[in-house]
Design an enzyme around this catalytic site. Structure first.
Site, PDB file in Angstrom:
ATOM      1  CE1 TYR A 145     -12.417  -1.637  -4.917  1.00  0.00           C
ATOM      2  CE2 TYR A 145     -13.977  -0.132  -5.914  1.00  0.00           C
ATOM      3  CZ  TYR A 145     -12.873  -0.351  -5.119  1.00  0.00           C
ATOM      4  OH  TYR A 145     -12.221   0.709  -4.555  1.00  0.00           O
ATOM      5  CG  HIS A 167      -9.064   4.110  -4.906  1.00  0.00           C
ATOM      6  ND1 HIS A 167      -7.812   4.387  -4.410  1.00  0.00           N
ATOM      7  CD2 HIS A 167      -9.588   3.134  -4.105  1.00  0.00           C
ATOM      8  CE1 HIS A 167      -7.591   3.600  -3.344  1.00  0.00           C
ATOM      9  NE2 HIS A 167      -8.648   2.846  -3.136  1.00  0.00           N
ATOM     10  N   GLY A 168      -8.211   7.278  -4.640  1.00  0.00           N
ATOM     11  CA  GLY A 168      -6.930   7.990  -4.531  1.00  0.00           C
ATOM     12  C   GLY A 168      -5.894   7.286  -5.408  1.00  0.00           C
ATOM     13  CG  ASP A 169      -2.554   9.459  -7.151  1.00  0.00           C
ATOM     14  OD1 ASP A 169      -2.465   9.393  -5.903  1.00  0.00           O
ATOM     15  OD2 ASP A 169      -1.968  10.320  -7.832  1.00  0.00           O
ATOM     16  CB  THR A 186      -5.115  14.410   0.448  1.00  0.00           C
ATOM     17  OG1 THR A 186      -6.160  14.467  -0.523  1.00  0.00           O
ATOM     18  CG2 THR A 186      -4.943  15.748   1.118  1.00  0.00           C
ATOM     19  CG  ASP A 233      11.865 -23.050  24.664  1.00  0.00           C
ATOM     20  OD1 ASP A 233      11.342 -22.320  25.533  1.00  0.00           O
ATOM     21  OD2 ASP A 233      11.211 -23.699  23.824  1.00  0.00           O
TER      22      ASP A 233
END
Ligand code: SPV
Ligand code: MG
Length: 432
Positions: free
Chosen positions: A75, A89-91, A122, A205
């Site tokens: 930021y 902001h969402g926690d 949410t 291999d």
């Protein structure tokens, strides 16, 4: 009027975002930041729409006063520019890898009296469904396939980690750390190594594990991940077979196949000249690349030519001659391999290749010269770094030791404290 800032890092808006906007609107004028592509991909979220499309989407939302581009996940740029009074902001960012970002933002805005607002996240069925659909979209072949080319343009160096199963694929997909500069970081994609795929099946291999079986491994990984995949295609086999395999890989959403310029019975490169290995002629291998490119249907798929001259001690001039010939034959990238402990010959190759060709991506696999950093490689013009076998080598000694300890103790109590509880492992696994 106070300024409220929130950063969105999504292609799809759901009720969680709307809830954030509703809260934000209660504090003042709402500015939404659109996290730039280059920063978004560091947070495990790969954009399926452009920055412009995302900005237009955010602008169309109710309660948004202005939309700006945020080009630093920490930021710094936006905070310096708009000095928001509040950051919303969402926690959910109070926990996990994003916590460090939150702490950084809190410090930045506290310096002038700004405040954080953490809105309860949410966790609804619908939000879960939207997130899931987005992940599913990213896992579709047309999105996954082109992602490698996109990453080459976006990242200073594309970091690829080996995966040989669904579970190791999930580790590559989901491991995120707080990097040293405070930014989140993660791997960009997966390498399906012939060595690890064979070893996981208890086989040598030597191209013994056939394509049908390799495709099975690819599919196992693809079913549970979204990141781009590079297949170790060994020698590519017969040209007549390779052209079919190119189509199959494209259809599945594999981003690139790397084929090596060897012929006959292939042995792993880490054996170098200790075993008999035959290098293919420039002419034959160029024809194989050209046939693969001709067979290819999509624009995004990459055929990368791997040069074994340094492994087989044929010299730098031979390696460079091949690199230019294979590029001229249509190769979309060059992988140069070395088993020296020192990266000097890799640096020399890259510098000399770059003098003539600034565009063709260079891939390296620093297994032997492992002291070299991604940054040093990027300085020499490397675009993709592959960590080719580390996950398998990490797991194997621990599994062997655990088996021995249980045999010795005649029970599992002694080893238990060293083992991860299964509930922590299955946290990686998504349920529909
Ligand atoms: C592999 O991972 O299978 C490779 C890379 O081909 S190496 O083992 O270094 O040859
Ligand atoms: Mg291999």
């Amino acid at each position: 009027m106070k300024t409220v800032y929130t950063c969105f890092c999504t292609d799809v808006i759901h009720e969680g975002h709307r809830n954030i906007l509703k809260h934000a609107g209660e504090y003042g004028r709402v500015v939404v930041g659109c996290l730039s592509d280059k920063e978004m991909i560091r947070c495990t979220k790969f954009p399926t729409t452009s920055e412009e499309e995302r900005m237009a989407l955010y602008r169309s939302l109710e309660g948004v006063d202005e939309v700006i581009l945020q080009d630093n996940m920490l930021y710094d740029d936006v905070i310096e520019k708009i000095h928001p009074d509040y950051v919303v902001h969402g926690d959910n960012w109070k926990e996990g890898a994003e916590r460090a970002v939150r702490e950084h933002v809190e410090q930045l805005i506290a310096s002038y009296g700004g405040q954080m607002i953490d809105v309860p996240y949410t966790y609804s069925e619908n939000v879960k469904k939207v997130d899931q659909r987005l992940r599913e979209k990213l896992s579709m072949p047309e999105y996954r396939r082109k992602r490698l080319r996109q990453l080459i343009d976006m990242r200073p160096v594309v970091k690829i980690m080996e995966a040989h199963s669904g579970l190791t694929g999930l580790i590559v997909e989901k491991t995120v750390i707080d990097g040293d500069n405070g930014k989140l970081d993660q791997f960009d994609g997966m390498w399906v190594s012939s060595l690890c795929d064979s070893t996981d099946k208890g086989k040598p291999d030597i191209e013994l594990v056939d394509m049908t079986s390799r495709l099975r491994t690819i599919d196992d990984i693809m079913e549970v991940t979204t990141k781009p995949m590079i297949l170790d295609g060994d020698t590519g086999g017969l040209t007549e077979h390779f052209v079919y395999n190119v189509r199959t890989l494209e259809r599945m959403g594999v981003s690139a196949v790397i084929i090596e310029d060897k012929t006959g019975l292939k042995k792993n490169s880490l054996f170098g000249t200790e075993v008999v290995q035959t290098q293919d002629s420039i002419q034959n291998f160029s024809a194989k690349i050209a046939a693969g490119k001709k067979a290819q249907l999509s624009d995004d798929f990459m055929i990368i030519a791997r040069i074994e001259s340094l492994i087989l001690e044929r010299g730098m001039e031979d390696a460079l001659e091949r690199a230019f010939a294979f590029t001229a034959a249509g190769a979309d990238g060059i992988m140069i391999h070395s088993r020296k402990k020192d990266p000097a010959e890799i640096f020399e190759f890259c510098d000399r290749f770059r003098r003539k060709d600034q565009r063709t991506p260079i891939v390296v696999v620093p297994t032997s010269f492992n002291q070299v950093t991604e940054e040093e490689l990027a300085v020499h013009g490397v675009n993709i770094v592959i960590y080719a076998n580390q996950l398998m080598r990490a797991a194997f000694p621990v599994m062997q030791k655990t088996a021995e300890e249980i045999l010795k103790s005649h029970r599992a109590k002694e080893v238990d404290a060293k083992l991860m509880p299964f509930k922590d492992i299955i946290r990686l696994i998504d349920e529909l």
